[in-house]
Design an enzyme around this catalytic site. Structure first.
Site, PDB file in Angstrom:
ATOM      1  CD  GLN B 347      -3.315   0.199   1.047  1.00 10.96           C
ATOM      2  OE1 GLN B 347      -3.740  -0.563   1.865  1.00 10.96           O
ATOM      3  NE2 GLN B 347      -3.954   0.435  -0.093  1.00 10.96           N
ATOM      4  CB  THR B 513       0.317   0.212   5.450  1.00  8.26           C
ATOM      5  OG1 THR B 513      -0.806  -0.664   5.342  1.00  8.26           O
ATOM      6  CG2 THR B 513       1.100   0.132   4.167  1.00  8.26           C
ATOM      7  CB  THR B 514       0.222  -4.404   8.793  1.00  8.05           C
ATOM      8  OG1 THR B 514       1.149  -3.764   9.679  1.00  8.05           O
ATOM      9  CG2 THR B 514       0.449  -5.907   8.893  1.00  8.05           C
ATOM     10  CG  HIS B 515      -2.924  -2.352   4.535  1.00  6.01           C
ATOM     11  ND1 HIS B 515      -3.422  -1.092   4.354  1.00  6.01           N
ATOM     12  CD2 HIS B 515      -3.334  -2.729   5.778  1.00  6.01           C
ATOM     13  CE1 HIS B 515      -4.117  -0.726   5.430  1.00  6.01           C
ATOM     14  NE2 HIS B 515      -4.061  -1.709   6.308  1.00  6.01           N
ATOM     15  CG  ASN B 516       2.632  -6.952   4.260  1.00  6.43           C
ATOM     16  OD1 ASN B 516       2.135  -6.867   5.372  1.00  6.43           O
ATOM     17  ND2 ASN B 516       3.784  -6.407   3.965  1.00  6.43           N
TER      18      ASN B 516
END
Lengths: 243, 588
Positions: B347, B513-516
């Site tokens: 992200q 962000t931890t949106h991998n």
């Protein structure tokens, strides 16, 4: 009180819960729950230093007090207990990189974008770094140590360390500065249960209410000042509950 | 030598959002289900206790709820010419750990992707021609449409009690909602959160600029709610301890609040914690999973046979499990062949910070999803002609918290320490508002996941290697979005503003962000996807892979709403089709 908590069970055996199948923990037929089970932090004890030597205390006291000086806005880093905070953090799991992946190889020139790539623990960092700072000061300022420099000299040296311009013998001054700076901010603003932020001075500085956990009234009143004093995990001095 | 346990119908790897939903729905049908979770059990009363939950140092800084890198980490590099090194201290992203997984520590921003997002490749080429597509992209259409997923989005939102305002009800645009969203069949289950002063300013300024602001959908819920499973939640108190923390108020939608109370009553369900699955076992021909092997906390190895294996770990770890188990062909960027590890995306941020003359924003009165948003610059809601990039982002004015170790802003030009700094910290805390961007990241040939050649975990298995950098497309998009954000912050009345920029290579150090996403993407072609449209492995049909690992590229939103929708979508296929006739649901 004699009660068995989930985590005590962890250290014993899970056989009871497991009907003889496998180790690990097995849960079925309802939520596992026991009354009053919680895992609070251990409040720091205000007594003896746990990691720092007296010379190190003097140096760190002086540094945290230049980073956050005592002034008309309130207590500085030393008075707020930042040195105590750092001492207890270093004595605990944080000080030994507990939980971090520390297998090698450690290449000599990692990219900055690759983050922490050193096996040196925070304890080693402080011990070696403060020794290097002491040696640097004695060599540069006619035998004096950091704590005995003038505020102007201290500020100039800290600035040089921050920029990487001060060449401490055998130690990277910038990384020492970065560690102390980060830990000082933590100590100034963390819950007082950890030894810093004494009398919630950091929270009062900015107006952070601490652990009140309910601001529905604030949301209902936009752009209004918040008037209640902060509360910490152990309460407030006015309630007679802080150590 | 592992010991073999009695067979189960279903073994679930990881007990977070996707694992708990799958476990409950499948156990309800009478199947024997075991979920194997490598972290500890966690519940609200004990682990997110109101007396200990509001502890920034422990949870926000020392990351008490997260996976320890010592147990598993990822090696990272920006491109194939570099040597990847292990992330030793989490920074850019924070993988969860334990029962509830990332569903415990998330902020709760719960979006539906836009209809165009699901066919972005076709859509962009139809509207702008092939030349708009960025160099070396591997962008591909999703194998499902928004309309197909609508009822699954709805089920996840009603499970989680999401607070929001519909902008498009059955095709009718609704005042106060997001007019760009895909049609939804009914209103949100709970009304939007109240907004703070900064959001009021944003809403007014954005509307004056012709944008369409609305309260963003939130899993920190506004009112008491009982979900269709019978689990009850309490209203959010705006405590400002959401991301990185468990919620002590039962106000954040999590597996703990929304699923576990009923799941744990299912007599055919068992949860095993502190047990790490080391691989999915395959039959000799590699075409069928026979179960999993795991190691318990004492280091003993066990084999758990099962008919059906559901990978429900964090997306990145699903991908690694596939690579370690030999499920699907690993991706080779040199030949642009293989599928597992392909199309890793992330992200990208952007936005602008405003420093106001006189305001009391009370940033501590916040929730992880509190915020006013505008979607005018997301996806293809605006004309990309001449802009030189694909994608966009949702723009939001939000406070998730005012926790002072991490949040003590000062205006640009302030010294980093000393009395002047201290005064600026005091004077600025109440006077900063931010307009941030949650930007899309497209997929590229050179951004991928594979096994690291050097570094191993404590069990001797190779760590996964991440090769990633922001590409020119994302850098242009982010810069453009930051300028738009800056215009809005100025219109809100900020005296001084500062735009954020994607400078330098992507770094593992600062939190982003931890949106991998991606790595085991869903698709209609087994040559370019690891799982089919029902999240079923093309190669091993009794393995299904949940999570954002299925996204072919990432959209300009937080992923959890779509992860939840895909879970119900796959569940329907498993219950409605697969269990009746186990085998491939889509013929390759």
């Amino acid at each position: 009180m004699n009660r068995t908590t989930r985590r005590q069970l962890l250290s014993a055996s899970a056989l009871v819960a497991l009907t003889g199948t496998a180790f690990g923990r097995s849960f079925r037929n309802g939520l596992p729950w026991s009354p009053n089970e919680a895992y609070p932090p251990s409040p720091i004890t205000p007594r003896a230093w746990q990691f720092f030597s007296p010379d190190e205390v003097a140096a760190v006291d002086a540094i945290v007090d230049r980073l956050i000086p005592s002034d008309d806005l309130g207590a500085g880093g030393r008075e707020a207990g930042c040195t105590v905070f750092i001492d207890r953090q270093l004595a605990g799991p944080y000080g030994v990189h507990d939980g971090l992946y520390m297998d090698g190889p450690f290449p000599p020139n990692p990219l900055p974008s690759q983050g922490l790539q050193s096996p040196v623990t925070p304890r080693q960092q402080y011990r070696q770094g403060l020794a290097a700072l002491s040696a640097y000061c004695k060599a540069t300022y006619a035998g004096r140590v950091f704590a005995s420099l003038s505020h102007e000299e201290q500020d100039a040296l800290l600035t040089a360390m921050e920029k990487g311009e001060a060449k401490l013998p055998g130690y990277d001054g910038r990384s020492l500065f970065a560690a102390i700076y980060a830990n000082t901010i933590e100590g100034y603003f963390a819950d007082p249960v950890y030894g810093g932020n004494r009398d919630m001075v950091g929270w009062k500085l900015v107006g952070f209410p601490g652990t009140r956990y309910d601001y529905r009234d604030v949301i209902d009143k936009p752009n209004q000042p918040y008037m209640l004093p902060p509360v910490a995990m152990q309460g407030r001095p006015a309630w007679g509950q802080l150590p | 030598m592992s010991r073999r346990l009695p067979r189960k119908a279903v073994v679930i790897v990881g007990l977070g959002w996707t694992g708990s939903i799958m476990a409950y729905e499948l156990a309800k049908t009478g199947l024997d289900v075991v979920a194997i979770e490598r972290g500890p059990w966690r519940d609200t009363a004990s682990d997110f206790n109101i007396g200990t939950a509001a502890d920034e140092l422990r949870y926000g800084i020392r990351l008490d709820l997260f996976l320890r890198t010592k147990q598993e980490t990822i090696t990272a590099r920006n491109n194939m010419s570099q040597t990847a090194l292990p992330i030793r201290r989490w920074g850019a992203f924070l993988p969860g750990n334990g029962v509830g997984g990332a569903g415990v520590h998330w902020n709760g921003q719960t979006w539906r992707f836009l209809p165009d997002d699901f066919r972005i490749r076709s859509h962009m080429i139809e509207r702008y021609g092939e030349k708009i597509m960025p160099a070396d992209n591997t962008i591909q259409d999703w194998p499902v449409s928004y309309d197909e997923l609508e009822s699954s989005y709805d089920r996840f939102e009603y499970l989680a009690g999401i607070s929001g305002k519909a902008g498009n009800l059955r095709g009718q645009i609704q005042p106060g909602g997001n007019p760009f969203e895909g049609a939804r069949m009914r209103e949100f289950p709970t009304p939007p959160l109240k907004q703070g002063y900064a959001q009021d300013l944003f809403t007014k300024a954005a509307a004056e600029k012709g944008l369409h602001p609305f309260p963003r959908p939130s899993a920190n819920i506004s009112t008491a709610y009982t979900n269709p499973y019978g689990c009850s939640m309490a209203p959010c108190t705006y405590c400002g301890f959401c991301e990185r923390f468990g919620c002590a108020n039962y106000s954040k939608s999590t597996p703990q609040t929304c699923v576990l109370p009923v799941l744990m009553r299912e007599p055919t369900f068992e949860a095993r914690t502190e047990c790490e699955v080391t691989k999915v076992n395959l039959s000799a021909d590699g075409k069928r999973a026979t179960g999993v092997t795991y190691v318990d906390r004492n280091g003993e190895e066990w084999e758990q046979p099962a008919d059906l294996v559901l990978l429900c770990a964090y997306g990145l770890f699903n991908v690694r499990m596939m690579l370690l188990s030999g499920i699907g062909k690993p991706y080779d960027p040199n030949r642009n062949e293989g599928v597992v590890g392909r199309n890793y995306a992330y992200q990208c941020g952007g936005g602008a910070t405003g420093y106001f003359e006189d305001a009391k924003f009370n940033p501590f009165a916040a929730a992880g999803s509190l915020g006013a948003a505008a979607d005018d610059y997301n996806s293809d809601n605006f004309d990309h002609g001449g802009l030189g990039f694909v994608g966009g982002g949702s723009m939001t004015c939000a406070y998730t918290n005012g926790r002072p170790i991490a949040y003590h802003p000062v205006p640009p030009g302030t010294p980093n320490w000393g009395s002047k700094w201290k005064r600026a910290v005091r004077d600025t805390y109440q006077r900063v508002a931010n307009v941030g961007v949650q930007g899309s990241v497209m997929s590229y040939r050179g951004c991928y996941l594979d096994l690291d050649p050097t570094y191993k975990d404590p069990l001797g298995r190779p760590l996964m290697r991440m090769t990633f950098d922001y590409q020119d497309n994302e850098r242009k998009m982010s810069a453009w979005m930051s300028e738009r954000s800056n215009e809005v912050v100025k219109a809100m009345g900020a005296k001084q503003t500062q735009m954020s920029r994607l400078n330098g290579p992507w770094s593992v150090v600062p939190y982003q962000t931890t949106h991998n996403t991606g790595g085991a993407v869903m698709g209609s072609n087994p040559k370019t996807s690891a799982v089919n449209r029902y999240l079923q492995s093309w190669d091993v049909p009794n393995v299904f892979v949940m999570g954002a690992s299925a996204f072919p590229q990432n959209a300009g939103y937080n992923p959890t709403g779509t992860v939840g929708a895909l879970t119900y979508w796959a569940l329907d296929a498993i219950v409605g089709q697969y269990l009746k006739n186990p085998g491939a649901l889509v013929q390759a």
